[in-house]
Design an enzyme around this catalytic site. Structure first.
Site, PDB file in Angstrom:
ATOM      1  N   ASP A  80       0.827  -1.202   0.000  1.00 40.24           N
ATOM      2  CA  ASP A  80       0.000   0.000   0.000  1.00 40.24           C
ATOM      3  C   ASP A  80       0.865   1.258   0.000  1.00 40.24           C
ATOM      4  OD1 ASP A  80       0.723  -0.729   2.736  1.00 40.24           O
ATOM      5  OD2 ASP A  80      -0.525   0.953   3.370  1.00 40.24           O
ATOM      6  N   GLU A 147       0.208  -0.879   5.701  1.00 47.14           N
ATOM      7  CA  GLU A 147       1.308  -0.455   6.566  1.00 47.14           C
ATOM      8  C   GLU A 147       1.182   1.015   6.913  1.00 47.14           C
ATOM      9  OE1 GLU A 147       5.327   1.266   7.424  1.00 47.14           O
ATOM     10  OE2 GLU A 147       3.931   1.730   5.800  1.00 47.14           O
ATOM     11  N   ASP A 171      12.039  -1.266   3.197  1.00 44.51           N
ATOM     12  CA  ASP A 171      11.149  -0.118   3.390  1.00 44.51           C
ATOM     13  C   ASP A 171      11.886   1.083   3.967  1.00 44.51           C
ATOM     14  OD1 ASP A 171       8.866   1.394   3.468  1.00 44.51           O
ATOM     15  OD2 ASP A 171       8.013   0.425   5.228  1.00 44.51           O
TER      16      ASP A 171
END
Length: 480
Positions: A80, A147, A171
């Protein structure tokens, strides 16, 4: 898969998959389409997969020739993105793909966030899984949902089949920086009931706009103004001169993005827009001076309406008092790690409909301080006779003193680039803390290519850094 704007960029497979991801709407809580795409990818490439009811996708791939018996490694990212866009952008981010482009140095999206956070991680993973010639140990893949709104996918994912306790999280947004610990967090919401009645008088719209915005974790310490707090000050100064009745109030879109704009429509009982703009000009000058906000604008304008169903003066006064009392920004700095924000919060979203709601992103690397700050919000809600709720609570990811993965990654980086990486803890939220609870003993490091202005429409992904990060990931997998 047919690339359009990013054709010719290297690594071609990574940017090809990234452009495909950008063509699929994938904002938080809108992940079914991107999740199904990941499933179709796994089927096409004969990869064992699981898709759970939350839309998380797990994949499993055997090691390549010569690496079959090596210990498995986890690759992890989230599917997302934060959906922010410019006011004049026609793209519907719920249904439309992004208008991606590049300038030879960076990839960006016209008018919207790019979603490099964390689409590039997914692109890295897909490019790796698709290429059978790349040497690697057995891989276990975790691609989570939501997230950006509290790590809900990581909280709900079932990892009982996973064997590995070594995880490369993809990330991060600063090449050469290895993140080895991060803050925990939660979303807190104060809700206040409001009383309305028909009120007559000329309506005025107040506007705070042009702020830079930014990530409510990694940029919370920067001199960036919060539009909701600026509006609170604006309203407070006007109210000192005259009672007010608010009809509309809207500021910010995401709790984890520092809000760039806020608008209020109200009925000022006795003061005209010229006097309001005297106040606005003074406040605008202060914001431009006190913060790194050269384009900040604060002003009022007449609205073609004479009254409406407005919040009472008494209730409006309570709203203004609550907005000004609400804590925001850095609350404490770490005593152990120089320059690290330890505890903070961001008043990211303010909405007035049938009731008033204030939503905060709370972060801390000390779980007790996080709980104390959330309790402070709860007490504030009670003081103003409102209610309080929490969502998306996740634990801090604590530093692991002995880390084989970190040692291998540091040695590989030094061999490839002739210098040491930065090994840091950060004040942003990563899923590593939640996943560490599900995989006891997890050895984890987070990396990623250079990205700039994430969670804003100015977001950019560095092309050369993406290529170097890809090459580095491949070397780390071979070394493991």
């Amino acid at each position: 898969m047919k690339a359009v704007k990013l054709a010719g960029l290297e690594p071609a497979s990574v940017f090809g998959y990234f452009e495909k991801i950008c063509s699929i709407p994938h904002g938080s809580r809108n992940t079914k389409a991107i999740s199904d795409y990941l499933v179709s990818f796994a089927r096409e490439h004969g990869i064992c997969y699981e898709q759970d009811e939350l839309n998380n996708v797990l994949m499993y791939q055997e090691g390549t020739c010569g690496y079959e018996d090596h210990a498995p490694v986890i690759l992890q990212g989230h599917m997302d993105m934060v959906c922010e866009k410019d006011a004049d952008c026609p793209i519907n981010m719920d249904t439309d793909g992004l208008d991606v482009d590049h300038d030879g140095t960076c990839v960006f999206a016209h008018g919207t966030t790019l979603g490099g956070d964390n689409g590039i991680a997914v692109a890295f993973i897909l490019a790796l899984l698709a290429d059978k010639t790349i040497p690697h140990p057995p891989l276990e893949v975790i691609i989570t949902v939501d997230e950006e709104i509290g790590m809900e996918g990581a909280a709900g994912v079932d990892l009982s089949r996973f064997k590995s306790r070594t995880m490369l999280n993809l990330d991060s947004e600063d090449e050469g920086t290895f993140t080895v610990a991060c803050a925990g967090g939660a979303r807190g919401t104060i809700t206040l009931p409001v009383a309305r009645r028909i009120t007559y008088g000329p309506c005025v719209k107040l506007i705070v706009d042009g702020l830079r915005g930014g990530h409510s974790g990694v940029e919370i310490h920067k001199p960036l103004a919060n539009a909701n707090k600026v509006m609170a000050e604006f309203l407070g100064r006007i109210q000192k001169l005259m009672p007010l009745c608010i009809t509309k109030l809207q500021g910010g879109n995401k709790d984890n993005a520092i809000p760039r704009s806020c608008e209020v429509t109200l009925i000022p009982l006795g003061i005209n827009v010229e006097r309001i703009n005297d106040i606005a000009a003074e406040l605008q000058s202060e914001i431009r001076t006190d913060f790194d906000e050269p384009d900040a604008v604060v002003y009022g304008e007449n609205v073609d309406a004479l009254g409406g169903n407005a919040v009472t003066t008494e209730c409006t006064a309570k709203i203004i008092a609550l907005l000004n009392a609400a804590p925001n920004g850095v609350q404490s700095m770490s005593e152990d790690i120089e320059g690290l924000v330890q505890t903070s919060l961001n008043l990211g979203v303010v909405r007035l409909d049938e009731e008033l709601s204030l939503t905060f992103a709370v972060r801390s690397s000390v779980n007790q301080e996080k709980r104390e700050l959330l309790k402070r919000l709860s007490d504030l809600a009670a003081f103003y006779e409102g209610s309080y709720s929490e969502m998306g609570d996740y634990s801090a990811w604590e530093y692991k003193k002995d880390s084989h993965l970190r040692d291998v990654m540091v040695a590989t980086f030094e061999r490839m680039y002739g210098k040491k990486p930065n090994v840091v803890a950060i004040h942003a939220g990563l899923e590593c803390g939640l996943l560490s609870e599900k995989l006891p003993g997890l050895d984890c490091v987070s990396i990623g290519p250079d990205m700039h202005d994430i969670h804003t429409s100015r977001e950019k992904l560095d092309i050369a850094s993406t290529k170097r990060t890809w090459e580095y990931i491949l070397e780390v997998l071979k070394a493991l």
